[in-house]
Design an enzyme around this catalytic site. Structure first.
Site, short mmCIF file in Angstrom:
data_model
loop_
_atom_site.label_atom_id
_atom_site.label_comp_id
_atom_site.label_asym_id
_atom_site.label_seq_id
_atom_site.Cartn_x
_atom_site.Cartn_y
_atom_site.Cartn_z
N HIS A 72 0.87 -1.32 -0.07
CA HIS A 72 0.12 0.07 -0.10
C HIS A 72 0.86 1.29 -0.07
O HIS A 72 1.99 1.25 0.47
CB HIS A 72 -1.08 -0.04 0.97
CG HIS A 72 -0.19 0.04 2.80
ND1 HIS A 72 0.17 0.96 3.23
CD2 HIS A 72 -0.07 -1.03 3.41
CE1 HIS A 72 0.50 0.72 4.37
NE2 HIS A 72 0.34 -0.76 4.31
N ASP A 74 -0.05 4.36 1.22
CA ASP A 74 -0.49 5.37 2.32
C ASP A 74 0.24 5.04 3.40
O ASP A 74 0.84 3.87 3.87
CB ASP A 74 -1.80 5.37 2.57
CG ASP A 74 -2.50 4.11 2.65
OD1 ASP A 74 -2.17 3.08 2.47
OD2 ASP A 74 -3.44 4.10 3.69
N ASP A 104 6.49 0.22 7.31
CA ASP A 104 5.01 0.30 7.13
C ASP A 104 4.62 1.04 6.03
O ASP A 104 4.02 2.06 6.06
CB ASP A 104 4.22 0.26 8.37
CG ASP A 104 2.47 -0.32 7.88
OD1 ASP A 104 2.40 -0.75 6.85
OD2 ASP A 104 1.92 0.37 8.87
N GLU A 136 -5.21 1.82 2.78
CA GLU A 136 -4.99 0.60 3.57
C GLU A 136 -5.02 1.20 5.15
O GLU A 136 -5.65 0.26 5.90
CB GLU A 136 -3.71 -0.15 3.29
CG GLU A 136 -3.73 -1.54 4.01
CD GLU A 136 -3.02 -1.43 5.39
OE1 GLU A 136 -3.20 -2.30 6.17
OE2 GLU A 136 -2.60 -0.29 5.75
N HIS A 359 3.79 2.96 12.66
CA HIS A 359 2.88 4.13 12.93
C HIS A 359 3.66 4.89 14.31
O HIS A 359 3.01 5.87 14.85
CB HIS A 359 1.43 3.61 13.55
CG HIS A 359 0.57 2.90 12.58
ND1 HIS A 359 -0.61 2.51 12.91
CD2 HIS A 359 1.02 2.42 11.37
CE1 HIS A 359 -0.92 1.73 11.95
NE2 HIS A 359 -0.17 1.84 11.01
#
Length: 385
Positions: A72, A74, A104, A136, A359
């Site tokens: 992904h 994003d 990520d 995502e 994150h």
């Protein structure tokens, strides 16, 4: 056109601030041009307002059975986080590559782009595809339209490798999930006149207590063989935030919270969604019987199907061959692999990095993990050749 190393591709990708609430089109424009410069035509699938796009491409014989490298574009925001370096620049320190999305999951995307260009340059006897989604991070909502768009445009792939961070270990199963935004509407009166009003907070608490009761009932049952593979070994329902009310002496006119559930692969995701909806509607009917202005409104905001371990799955067999990993791995978080599996692909999760870094402020990818991913792609190219 210059051929970039995996590290150089990663630096380009991280440089695009593709936060989920922003457009990803600068990244897509660059990547489409880079692939085209190496003779690889790419296809876009736009979102509804054309602020974002997915990208997919095919290299090798124009036939079914491709290995699909899925990622992904994003990333999550950096707002409110304290970083010691620019999150939109790859910075190497102490054997780690820092930057938003390095782990990520732009690390895997960079390796996939490099592998696609190398497959085109070297030539392969079995095809390979790239599938790059958007959104995502807000519930895997971009994966279903991407997968649907690929059908009939590219020959159907066989084995999908979703490169979410797993430390290059094979993940053959994960939980699914869904969530509902809940708005309980009450009727305000002074708290001394409580029976004549409807407290949205107190009534919303009934639905939250129902969630607690479901968790207790679930955990009282002996786990199935599939459930025993997971930690925790059961489906969970959860409420993480709640807001509402005007003052301590007024029955609350509004209460808002969200219910999310993480569902085992052998449990029924849609069945749980239906139970949550039914319980909310029972409360809605009860409140409306007291005050017609009161009630409960639900809005479903994501749905991620589980990844079910496959018996003799093509993707599992391929990744075991490339990694030598014979262990059984499952995780409780969701990925886009379940969407691919529901669309008829064999799918697994395997990618560089530790999900614990996802994150986080100062997100990083161990350089050794990136190198392990590079070696994995080299072995894949040898397999495809």
């Amino acid at each position: 056109m210059e051929t970039l190393t995996p590290r150089q591709v990663l630096e380009r990708l991280v440089g695009f601030a593709t936060v989920s609430n922003l457009s990803n089109l600068e990244l897509i424009d660059w990547l489409e041009g880079y692939l085209a410069g190496h003779g690889i035509p790419a296809h876009r699938h736009w979102n509804e307002d054309r602020t974002k796009a997915a990208l997919f491409a095919h290299v090798g014989p124009w036939e079914r059975g491709a290995v699909v490298l899925s990622g992904h574009s994003d990333v999550v925001p950096v707002d409110g986080q304290v970083w010691t370096s620019d999150p939109w620049t790859v910075t190497e320190r102490d054997g780690r590559l820092y930057g938003r999305g390095t782990c990520d999951m732009k690390g895997f995307v960079a390796l996939s782009v490099w592998a696609l260009v190398e497959a085109q340059r070297r030539g392969v006897s079995r095809p390979v595809q790239l599938a790059l989604s958007y959104d995502e991070e807000i519930g895997c909502t971009g994966a279903p339209p991407l997968i649907a768009a690929m059908q009939g445009v590219l020959p159907k792939g066989e084995a999908v490798i979703v490169g979410e961070p797993s430390r290059m270990q094979l993940i053959t199963g994960h939980k699914g999930g869904t969530g509902f935004h809940v708005h309980v509407k009450g009727f305000e009166v002074h708290s001394s006149l409580l029976p004549y009003g409807v407290s949205a907070i107190m009534e919303g608490a009934r639905l939250i207590q129902w969630v607690n009761d479901q968790n207790a009932a679930i955990q009282a049952v002996r786990p199935s063989a599939v459930a025993a593979m997971f930690d925790p070994p059961f489906t969970t329902l959860h409420v993480g935030m709640i807001s509402g009310g005007t003052a301590h002496n007024i029955t609350a006119a509004d209460c808002r919270f969200a219910i999310d559930t993480r569902v085992l692969p052998d449990d029924n995701l849609e069945g749980w969604a239906a139970q949550i909806e039914a319980e909310a509607m029972r409360l809605d009917a009860s409140l409306k019987a007291r005050r017609p202005e009161a009630g409960v409104h639900l809005e479903r905001f994501f749905g991620v199907p589980p990844l079910r371990p496959e018996a003799s799955g093509a993707a599992e067999a391929l990744v075991r061959r490339l990694t030598g990993d014979n262990a059984t791995g499952v995780v409780s978080y969701g990925t886009e692999a379940g969407h691919f599996q529901d669309a008829g692909y064999s799918a697994v999760v395997c990618g560089p990095g530790d999900i614990g870094q996802a994150h986080q402020p100062d997100e990083y990818l161990e350089l050794s993990e990136f190198e392990a991913g590079h070696a994995f792609m080299e072995r894949l190219l040898e397999h495809l050749a």
